[in-house]
Design a protein around this motif. Structure first.
Motif, PDB file in Angstrom:
ATOM      1  N   ARG A 209     -21.926 -83.956  18.658  1.00 56.91           N
ATOM      2  CA  ARG A 209     -21.375 -85.263  19.019  1.00 56.91           C
ATOM      3  C   ARG A 209     -19.927 -85.402  18.614  1.00 56.91           C
ATOM      4  O   ARG A 209     -19.149 -86.097  19.265  1.00 56.91           O
ATOM      5  N   ASP A 210     -19.551 -84.736  17.502  1.00 60.67           N
ATOM      6  CA  ASP A 210     -18.175 -84.823  17.039  1.00 60.67           C
ATOM      7  C   ASP A 210     -17.296 -83.722  17.615  1.00 60.67           C
ATOM      8  O   ASP A 210     -16.131 -83.588  17.239  1.00 60.67           O
ATOM      9  N   GLY A 211     -17.840 -82.933  18.527  1.00 60.65           N
ATOM     10  CA  GLY A 211     -17.072 -81.875  19.152  1.00 60.65           C
ATOM     11  C   GLY A 211     -17.087 -80.559  18.394  1.00 60.65           C
ATOM     12  O   GLY A 211     -16.619 -79.542  18.910  1.00 60.65           O
ATOM     13  N   ARG A 212     -17.625 -80.567  17.176  1.00 62.90           N
ATOM     14  CA  ARG A 212     -17.678 -79.333  16.406  1.00 62.90           C
ATOM     15  C   ARG A 212     -18.850 -78.482  16.875  1.00 62.90           C
ATOM     16  O   ARG A 212     -19.893 -79.003  17.258  1.00 62.90           O
ATOM     17  N   PRO A 213     -18.689 -77.167  16.839  1.00 58.18           N
ATOM     18  CA  PRO A 213     -19.763 -76.302  17.334  1.00 58.18           C
ATOM     19  C   PRO A 213     -20.974 -76.284  16.425  1.00 58.18           C
ATOM     20  O   PRO A 213     -20.858 -76.376  15.203  1.00 58.18           O
TER      21      PRO A 213
ATOM     22  N   ALA B 139     -14.210 -74.196  16.704  1.00 55.20           N
ATOM     23  CA  ALA B 139     -14.510 -73.974  18.117  1.00 55.20           C
ATOM     24  C   ALA B 139     -13.888 -72.683  18.622  1.00 55.20           C
ATOM     25  O   ALA B 139     -14.433 -72.014  19.505  1.00 55.20           O
TER      26      ALA B 139
ATOM     27  N   ALA C  26     -21.701 -77.806  21.593  1.00 50.77           N
ATOM     28  CA  ALA C  26     -20.816 -78.799  21.004  1.00 50.77           C
ATOM     29  C   ALA C  26     -21.625 -79.997  20.534  1.00 50.77           C
ATOM     30  O   ALA C  26     -22.426 -80.547  21.288  1.00 50.77           O
TER      31      ALA C  26
ATOM     32  N   THR D 124      -9.588 -72.804  14.623  1.00 49.47           N
ATOM     33  CA  THR D 124     -10.549 -73.880  14.434  1.00 49.47           C
ATOM     34  C   THR D 124     -11.960 -73.322  14.593  1.00 49.47           C
ATOM     35  O   THR D 124     -12.161 -72.199  15.074  1.00 49.47           O
TER      36      THR D 124
ATOM     37  N   VAL E 263     -20.304 -72.519  24.287  1.00 49.92           N
ATOM     38  CA  VAL E 263     -20.134 -73.911  23.885  1.00 49.92           C
ATOM     39  C   VAL E 263     -20.365 -74.803  25.080  1.00 49.92           C
ATOM     40  O   VAL E 263     -19.755 -74.627  26.134  1.00 49.92           O
ATOM     41  N   GLN E 264     -21.256 -75.772  24.914  1.00 53.16           N
ATOM     42  CA  GLN E 264     -21.548 -76.693  25.983  1.00 53.16           C
ATOM     43  C   GLN E 264     -22.071 -77.974  25.357  1.00 53.16           C
ATOM     44  O   GLN E 264     -22.423 -78.015  24.188  1.00 53.16           O
ATOM     45  N   ASN E 265     -22.121 -79.025  26.141  1.00 49.60           N
ATOM     46  CA  ASN E 265     -22.677 -80.266  25.638  1.00 49.60           C
ATOM     47  C   ASN E 265     -24.175 -80.131  25.529  1.00 49.60           C
ATOM     48  O   ASN E 265     -24.834 -79.617  26.428  1.00 49.60           O
TER      49      ASN E 265
END
Length: 332
Positions: free
Chosen positions: A246-250, A224, A244, A222, A283-285
């Motif tokens: 909003r949709d979780g994609r990097p 990510a 990351a 994937t 990867v982080q919010n």
């Protein structure tokens, strides 16, 4: 619904091994993005799968070996668009798009009502109606790119191979083209394999990624799993931050090296992939992130390059800008 599988694929040209040991699988209705630095072999892979280059190994669609198919059946099975296509300069856009219907015509047959309807429908969906009667040679690079995609879509093949489909397109048309391809994938079960330089675009649209480096598969999975700051630093020699969305994609952000203190000469070159003042690499919010923002260096060069290593090709897509990519806006 048609899936495609590549097993142990190798390509050798002029006694030089260009690709080796490539394994990939795209389920029916899936989207695989092939990424990698310049000269990795991305375009070569698509040409081999399309049957345009000799290869060893196996390529199958729904279990059927593509090399066993006659040309007309192969053209009904997959459609391919090169990165820098050669098009007939004096042919009208509508006539050129109608060439995509050739695999569906009998010998010496001419396009019928259904063929013209399919071509006109694709022309409309790609915002080309005003150019339908214009000669292809009078189009801009971006307009010509959309016309080439229109011809491929007119084939109505269940597998679509796109080599840098957003080359020379402005921001709006990049998004328009990729949204259309994604719509066809979701609604009609189209199986898509693309090469893309813009890692942010690839992350937003593709379900899975294959990272090629020096002709081999360095990573697969994937977005990510493949797009990590460490992996990008290692294979692209780029200093980035991956967060990351909003949709979780990097989302991939290019980070400039920190300058020296005032009065110092030169600039510091922070090690790619390491944390710095611009934010930790990984990867982080991202607080307040409203959409994917991405930048990436691009691989240029004509598709005829046997090593997929030509560089220096420029496009209208500002993928090298922190603020210029269409992925800064959330997908509709």
């Amino acid at each position: 619904m048609t899936g495609i599988e590549v097993a142990a694929l190798e390509v050798t040209r002029d006694r030089r091994r260009i690709l080796h040991g490539i394994d990939a699988r795209v389920d029916a209705g899936g989207w695989l993005a092939v990424i990698g630095p310049n000269g990795a072999g991305k375009s070569t892979l698509l040409k081999a799968v399309a049957g345009l280059l000799p290869y060893s190994g196996d390529v199958r669609v729904d279990g059927v070996r593509l090399r066993d198919l006659p040309p007309r059946k192969l053209a009904r099975t997959l459609a391919y668009t090169p990165q820098n296509p050669v098009v007939p300069q004096q042919m009208s856009v509508r006539e050129y798009v109608l060439l995509g219907r050739t695999p569906h015509l009998g010998y010496l047959a001419v396009p019928g009502r259904r063929d013209r309807a399919v071509a006109d429908g694709v022309i409309e969906r790609l915002d080309l109606t005003e150019f339908a009667h214009r000669e292809v040679g009078r189009l801009s690079g971006g307009e010509r790119q959309r016309v080439v995609l229109a011809r491929a879509l007119a084939q109505q093949a269940p597998v679509l191979l796109l080599d840098e489909p957003t080359t020379a397109l402005d921001l709006g048309h990049q998004q328009q083209v990729l949204e259309l391809v994604d719509l066809l994938r979701r609604d009609d079960g189209l199986t898509v394999v693309t090469t893309l330089h813009d890692l942010g675009l690839a992350a937003q649209y593709a379900e899975r990624m294959l990272l090629l480096v020096e002709g081999g598969a360095a990573a697969a999975g994937t977005a990510a799993e493949v797009l990590t700051a460490e992996s990008i630093a290692e294979h692209y020699q780029a200093h980035v931050e991956v967060v990351a969305g909003r949709d979780g994609r990097p989302q991939v952000h290019l980070l400039r090296p920190r300058p020296h203190a005032p009065g110092a000469r030169g600039t510091a070159t922070a090690a790619p992939g390491k944390a710095d003042a611009a934010g930790p690499a990984g990867v982080q919010n991202a607080p307040g992130t409203a959409g994917a923002r991405t930048t990436d260096s691009s691989e240029g060069g004509p598709t005829g390059s046997s090593t997929d290593s030509s560089t220096g090709s420029s496009t209208d897509s500002p993928t090298g800008s922190r603020t210029g990519s269409p992925t800064e806006r959330a997908r509709p």
